[in-house]
Motif scaffolding. Structure first.
Motif, PDB file in Angstrom:
ATOM      1  N   ALA A  96     -13.500 -47.392 142.431  1.00 22.98           N
ATOM      2  CA  ALA A  96     -13.402 -46.380 143.489  1.00 22.98           C
ATOM      3  C   ALA A  96     -14.807 -45.882 143.830  1.00 22.98           C
ATOM      4  CB  ALA A  96     -12.491 -45.230 143.073  1.00 22.98           C
ATOM      5  N   THR A  97     -15.372 -45.031 142.973  1.00 24.28           N
ATOM      6  CA  THR A  97     -16.692 -44.452 143.234  1.00 24.28           C
ATOM      7  C   THR A  97     -17.826 -45.223 142.557  1.00 24.28           C
ATOM      8  OG1 THR A  97     -16.477 -42.947 141.350  1.00 24.28           O
ATOM      9  CG2 THR A  97     -15.720 -42.143 143.504  1.00 24.28           C
ATOM     10  N   GLY A 119      -7.078 -44.936 132.053  1.00 29.72           N
ATOM     11  CA  GLY A 119      -6.923 -43.977 133.143  1.00 29.72           C
ATOM     12  C   GLY A 119      -8.004 -42.925 133.197  1.00 29.72           C
ATOM     13  N   SER A 120      -8.614 -42.621 132.050  1.00 29.66           N
ATOM     14  CA  SER A 120      -9.713 -41.654 132.007  1.00 29.66           C
ATOM     15  C   SER A 120     -10.469 -41.829 130.699  1.00 29.66           C
ATOM     16  CB  SER A 120      -9.196 -40.219 132.134  1.00 29.66           C
ATOM     17  OG  SER A 120      -8.421 -39.875 131.000  1.00 29.66           O
ATOM     18  N   ASN A 141     -15.319 -37.949 132.086  1.00 35.74           N
ATOM     19  CA  ASN A 141     -15.219 -38.853 133.226  1.00 35.74           C
ATOM     20  C   ASN A 141     -16.270 -39.964 133.193  1.00 35.74           C
ATOM     21  OD1 ASN A 141     -13.822 -39.684 135.584  1.00 35.74           O
ATOM     22  ND2 ASN A 141     -15.386 -38.731 136.878  1.00 35.74           N
ATOM     23  N   THR A 143     -20.975 -41.209 135.307  1.00 31.20           N
ATOM     24  CA  THR A 143     -19.575 -40.846 135.478  1.00 31.20           C
ATOM     25  C   THR A 143     -18.990 -41.474 136.730  1.00 31.20           C
ATOM     26  OG1 THR A 143     -20.152 -38.834 136.697  1.00 31.20           O
ATOM     27  CG2 THR A 143     -19.932 -38.630 134.303  1.00 31.20           C
ATOM     28  N   GLY A 144     -17.661 -41.462 136.791  1.00 32.35           N
ATOM     29  CA  GLY A 144     -16.958 -41.940 137.966  1.00 32.35           C
ATOM     30  C   GLY A 144     -15.876 -42.943 137.605  1.00 32.35           C
ATOM     31  N   LYS A 145     -15.138 -43.315 138.609  1.00 33.04           N
ATOM     32  CA  LYS A 145     -14.013 -44.234 138.453  1.00 33.04           C
ATOM     33  C   LYS A 145     -14.425 -45.603 138.981  1.00 33.04           C
ATOM     34  CE  LYS A 145     -10.179 -43.050 137.491  1.00 33.04           C
ATOM     35  NZ  LYS A 145      -9.443 -43.042 136.199  1.00 33.04           N
ATOM     36  N   ASN A 170     -13.194 -46.883 132.578  1.00 32.68           N
ATOM     37  CA  ASN A 170     -12.496 -45.850 133.336  1.00 32.68           C
ATOM     38  C   ASN A 170     -12.299 -46.402 134.754  1.00 32.68           C
ATOM     39  OD1 ASN A 170     -11.566 -43.532 134.559  1.00 32.68           O
ATOM     40  ND2 ASN A 170     -13.426 -42.344 134.216  1.00 32.68           N
ATOM     41  N   ALA A 171     -11.133 -47.011 134.988  1.00 29.96           N
ATOM     42  CA  ALA A 171     -10.954 -47.795 136.211  1.00 29.96           C
ATOM     43  C   ALA A 171      -9.705 -47.390 136.984  1.00 29.96           C
ATOM     44  CB  ALA A 171     -10.857 -49.279 135.845  1.00 29.96           C
ATOM     45  N   THR A 172      -9.715 -47.761 138.257  1.00 32.26           N
ATOM     46  CA  THR A 172      -8.533 -47.586 139.088  1.00 32.26           C
ATOM     47  C   THR A 172      -7.455 -48.552 138.602  1.00 32.26           C
ATOM     48  OG1 THR A 172      -9.348 -49.226 140.672  1.00 32.26           O
ATOM     49  CG2 THR A 172      -9.898 -46.911 141.114  1.00 32.26           C
ATOM     50  N   THR A 220     -17.894 -43.644 132.782  1.00 33.04           N
ATOM     51  CA  THR A 220     -17.392 -44.897 133.346  1.00 33.04           C
ATOM     52  C   THR A 220     -16.976 -45.903 132.279  1.00 33.04           C
ATOM     53  OG1 THR A 220     -19.679 -45.671 133.472  1.00 33.04           O
ATOM     54  CG2 THR A 220     -18.716 -44.738 135.486  1.00 33.04           C
TER      55      THR A 220
END
Length: 158
Positions: free
Chosen positions: A60-61, A140-141, A145, A55-57, A103-105, A147
């Motif tokens: 970002a993470t 966006g998601s 969550n 999981t994560g963005k 799932n990106a900024t 990736t």
């Protein structure tokens, strides 16, 4: 130099990879629908060998390199669905199309690089049958969550 293993299962073993268990669907759908000689595989997410979702963005993470590895995990999950459906990955005539979602900024721009994790795996394991058309997009998601989510259309032979 030793020759490359001849079957996709040999190549998986030679690379230290194993097909994971196919997870239960997380909604009211099935993992695979067959229409003629085409299989439509529902989107899969990155699940590691311990059964944990990645999981994560991305941007970002999670780095693009980590997300590439996550997309490779998704590729293994898709191969597992194919194996479950067909009983033999040798029946894959061609991976026709992938849709990869990251799932990106909003400023992340390396979606194709991320989805290459799955694409590279398919070509490595399936050879020319793994070459495919593809879309790689940022979203966006994603559910839970995660990736990366990737779906596939696959041509098969009986």
């Amino acid at each position: 130099m030793a020759s490359d293993p001849t079957t996709c299962y040999d190549r998986l073993l030679h690379r230290g990879l194993a097909l994971p268990q196919v997870p239960a669907p997380i909604g009211n759908f099935v993992h695979c629908v067959r229409e003629g000689d085409l299989l439509f595989l529902s989107g899969q997410g990155p699940v590691n060998a311990c059964g944990e979702l990645m999981t994560g963005k991305v941007g970002a993470t999670v780095s693009a390199e980590q997300a590439y590895d996550h997309a490779k995990l998704v590729g293994l999950n898709l191969l597992s669905v194919l194996h479950q459906e067909l009983g033999d990955l040798g029946r894959v005539r061609r991976i026709v199309k992938l849709l990869g979602m990251v799932n990106a900024t909003p400023d992340f721009a390396e979606h194709p690089r991320v989805i290459n994790g799955c694409s590279d795996l398919f070509v490595d394991i399936l050879g020319d049958a793994g070459r495919h058309s593809r879309s790689a997009v940022g979203v966006g998601s994603l559910p839970g969550n995660i990736t990366v989510e990737i779906e596939a259309v696959v041509a098969v032979q009986d």
